[in-house]
Design an enzyme around this catalytic site. Structure first.
Site, PDB file in Angstrom:
ATOM      1  N   ASP A 134       0.824  -1.193   0.000  1.00 40.00           N
ATOM      2  CA  ASP A 134       0.000   0.000   0.000  1.00 40.00           C
ATOM      3  C   ASP A 134       0.874   1.266   0.000  1.00 40.00           C
ATOM      4  O   ASP A 134       0.488   2.279   0.578  1.00 40.00           O
ATOM      5  CB  ASP A 134      -0.879  -0.030   1.273  1.00 40.00           C
ATOM      6  N   CYS A 192     -25.231 -13.957  -7.073  1.00 36.48           N
ATOM      7  CA  CYS A 192     -25.349 -13.240  -5.790  1.00 36.48           C
ATOM      8  C   CYS A 192     -25.178 -11.736  -6.010  1.00 36.48           C
ATOM      9  O   CYS A 192     -24.402 -11.305  -6.850  1.00 36.48           O
ATOM     10  CB  CYS A 192     -24.274 -13.753  -4.831  1.00 36.48           C
ATOM     11  N   CYS A 195     -24.039  -7.884  -1.548  1.00 36.90           N
ATOM     12  CA  CYS A 195     -23.274  -6.678  -1.180  1.00 36.90           C
ATOM     13  C   CYS A 195     -23.880  -5.441  -1.827  1.00 36.90           C
ATOM     14  O   CYS A 195     -24.005  -4.392  -1.180  1.00 36.90           O
ATOM     15  CB  CYS A 195     -21.802  -6.839  -1.565  1.00 36.90           C
ATOM     16  N   CYS A 199     -25.504  -2.394   0.573  1.00 34.13           N
ATOM     17  CA  CYS A 199     -24.711  -1.161   0.777  1.00 34.13           C
ATOM     18  C   CYS A 199     -25.654  -0.004   1.126  1.00 34.13           C
ATOM     19  O   CYS A 199     -26.553   0.320   0.355  1.00 34.13           O
ATOM     20  CB  CYS A 199     -23.909  -0.844  -0.492  1.00 34.13           C
ATOM     21  N   CYS A 215     -19.147   6.082  -0.737  1.00 34.41           N
ATOM     22  CA  CYS A 215     -18.730   4.965   0.138  1.00 34.41           C
ATOM     23  C   CYS A 215     -18.367   5.467   1.546  1.00 34.41           C
ATOM     24  O   CYS A 215     -17.555   6.385   1.713  1.00 34.41           O
ATOM     25  CB  CYS A 215     -17.544   4.247  -0.495  1.00 34.41           C
ATOM     26  N   CYS A 242     -16.053   0.930   6.849  1.00 32.69           N
ATOM     27  CA  CYS A 242     -17.330   0.219   6.760  1.00 32.69           C
ATOM     28  C   CYS A 242     -17.039  -1.173   6.204  1.00 32.69           C
ATOM     29  O   CYS A 242     -16.305  -1.311   5.234  1.00 32.69           O
ATOM     30  CB  CYS A 242     -18.268   0.984   5.828  1.00 32.69           C
ATOM     31  N   CYS A 249     -21.167 -10.987   2.772  1.00 30.59           N
ATOM     32  CA  CYS A 249     -20.712 -11.876   1.700  1.00 30.59           C
ATOM     33  C   CYS A 249     -20.675 -13.329   2.189  1.00 30.59           C
ATOM     34  O   CYS A 249     -20.044 -13.639   3.198  1.00 30.59           O
ATOM     35  CB  CYS A 249     -19.319 -11.454   1.224  1.00 30.59           C
TER      36      CYS A 249
HETATM   37  S1  SF4 Z   1     -18.833 -10.128  -3.330  1.00 31.36           S
HETATM   38 FE1  SF4 Z   1     -19.845 -11.612  -1.982  1.00 31.36          FE
HETATM   39  S2  SF4 Z   1     -21.792 -10.606  -1.465  1.00 31.36           S
HETATM   40 FE2  SF4 Z   1     -20.976  -9.561  -3.256  1.00 31.36          FE
HETATM   41  S3  SF4 Z   1     -21.889 -10.594  -5.002  1.00 31.36           S
HETATM   42 FE3  SF4 Z   1     -19.920 -11.585  -4.640  1.00 31.36          FE
HETATM   43  S4  SF4 Z   1     -20.415 -13.329  -3.342  1.00 31.36           S
HETATM   44 FE4  SF4 Z   1     -22.170 -11.936  -3.224  1.00 31.36          FE
HETATM   45  S1  SF4 Z   2     -17.746  -0.188   2.403  1.00 28.01           S
HETATM   46 FE1  SF4 Z   2     -18.610   1.290   0.939  1.00 28.01          FE
HETATM   47  S2  SF4 Z   2     -19.347  -0.020  -0.697  1.00 28.01           S
HETATM   48 FE2  SF4 Z   2     -19.107  -1.382   1.076  1.00 28.01          FE
HETATM   49  S3  SF4 Z   2     -21.134  -1.376   2.090  1.00 28.01           S
HETATM   50 FE3  SF4 Z   2     -19.875   0.214   3.038  1.00 28.01          FE
HETATM   51  S4  SF4 Z   2     -20.475   2.075   1.935  1.00 28.01           S
HETATM   52 FE4  SF4 Z   2     -21.070   0.345   0.658  1.00 28.01          FE
END
Ligand code: SF4
Ligand code: SF4
Length: 312
Positions: A134, A192, A195, A199, A215, A242, A249
């Site tokens: 990083d 899927c 996520c 969000c 985000c 977050c 997931c």
């Molecule tokens: S990242 Fe995880 S939660 Fe998102 S679509 Fe892929 S499998 Fe599903």
């Molecule tokens: S980290 Fe960002 S993209 Fe992921 S759920 Fe939180 S706000 Fe949404």
């Protein structure tokens, strides 16, 4: 000893990686990542990099490993899990991102990759290496895919079948040929979209990028300005980073907790009550978070985030 061959050295590195605390590692052949370069440029042109203006610069360098090390022959990518069974314990508290529970990973991984490089040089002292944690303009996530560590989930983060997505990435480039792994060729997200649907701010784009302007991670960490008060309810109590898209997931639900002690949450932080968070003093902030990524934000900004998140 200067005569080790590439297969023997690849095997030695694979065996040494777990000794140094790495949970996964893979080997990639260097090339220019043109597709990633285009995606980054389009994303920045759309303004989705928010205040991260440094992402506009050095695009060529980011995509071309040889611009970092002209004689690079191998890119070795390591993953170190920060998935821990020990989470914040009390209901209703401000929530901090799991990656910030323990010590700064950049320092830990850089030290271990330096140790690995010294170990490698014992077998051939002409080998040179360059470490990335990083720290440079470099597509670490794309190289993790190239090295076979996993695939890029719809939330943009790399997922490994065994350890999920809660892992840090470190990279070691060598001027030495090794046996390469194949990139993960299958998108295991399938149909899927948990996520995306979960969000709170609708920040996940269809092309596996994130709109940083929306985000919560960016708004609560990278953003220099205070988070807008009206966003308080959308934070869902996330005051530093977050993890919602990773927590929902399915691949993380089945991933083993690796419980590396350096990334575990101190008991004092894990046990803080809502009232203790609300009355956090600057002296406590410095003492509790001086070794954590949380020290990246100002005390006043964290207090502001706590205040607006706890009102909702
Ligand atoms: S990242 Fe995880 S939660 Fe998102 S679509 Fe892929 S499998 Fe599903
Ligand atoms: S980290 Fe960002 S993209 Fe992921 S759920 Fe939180 S706000 Fe949404």
């Amino acid at each position: 000893m200067d005569s080790i061959d590439k297969t023997a050295l690849t095997k030695l590195i694979r065996e040494k990686a777990p000794e140094l605390g790495f949970d996964i590692c893979g080997f990639a052949r260097p090339r220019i990542l043109d597709k990633n370069k285009s995606i980054l440029r389009e994303w920045c042109e759309a303004g989705m990099n928010a205040n991260m203006s440094y992402l506009v610069r050095n695009t060529e360098k980011r995509a071309d490993p040889a611009k970092h090390m002209p004689d690079v022959q191998s890119i070795i990518v390591f993953g170190m899990s920060y998935n821990s069974a020990n989470l914040q314990k009390n209901e209703g508290v401000p929530i901090i991102s799991r990656y910030a529970y323990g010590k700064r990973y950049q320092d830990i991984i850089t030290k271990r990759l330096n140790d690995l490089l010294l170990f490698i040089k014992d077998f051939n002292n002409k080998i040179e290496g360059k470490i990335f944690v990083d720290s440079n303009p470099f597509f670490e996530k794309a190289w993790a895919v190239e090295a076979g560590l996993g695939w890029q989930g719809k939330h943009s983060i790399i997922i490994n079948k065994e350890i999920g997505s809660f892992f840090f990435i470190g990279v070691l480039m060598l001027n030495f040929d090794l046996d390469y792994d194949k990139p993960e060729g299958i998108d295991h997200c399938g149909t899927c979209r948990l996520c995306i649907d979960r969000c709170p701010t609708g920040a996940i784009n269809a092309n596996r990028t994130i709109d940083a302007r929306k985000c919560i991670s960016n708004l609560t960490i990278e953003n220099r300005d205070p988070v807008a008060v009206e966003l308080g309810p959308k934070l869902e109590k996330r005051v530093f980073g977050c993890d919602i898209c990773q927590e929902v997931c399915p691949w993380n639900r089945k991933a083993a907790c690796n419980n590396h002690p350096e990334y575990s949450i101190p008991d004092e932080v894990a046990n803080m009550s809502p009232a203790e968070w609300l009355s956090l003093t600057e002296e406590q902030f410095i003492r509790l978070f001086k070794d954590s990524a949380i020290s990246r934000v100002k005390y006043a900004n964290l207090k502001h985030n706590i205040s607006i998140a706890m009102k909702s």
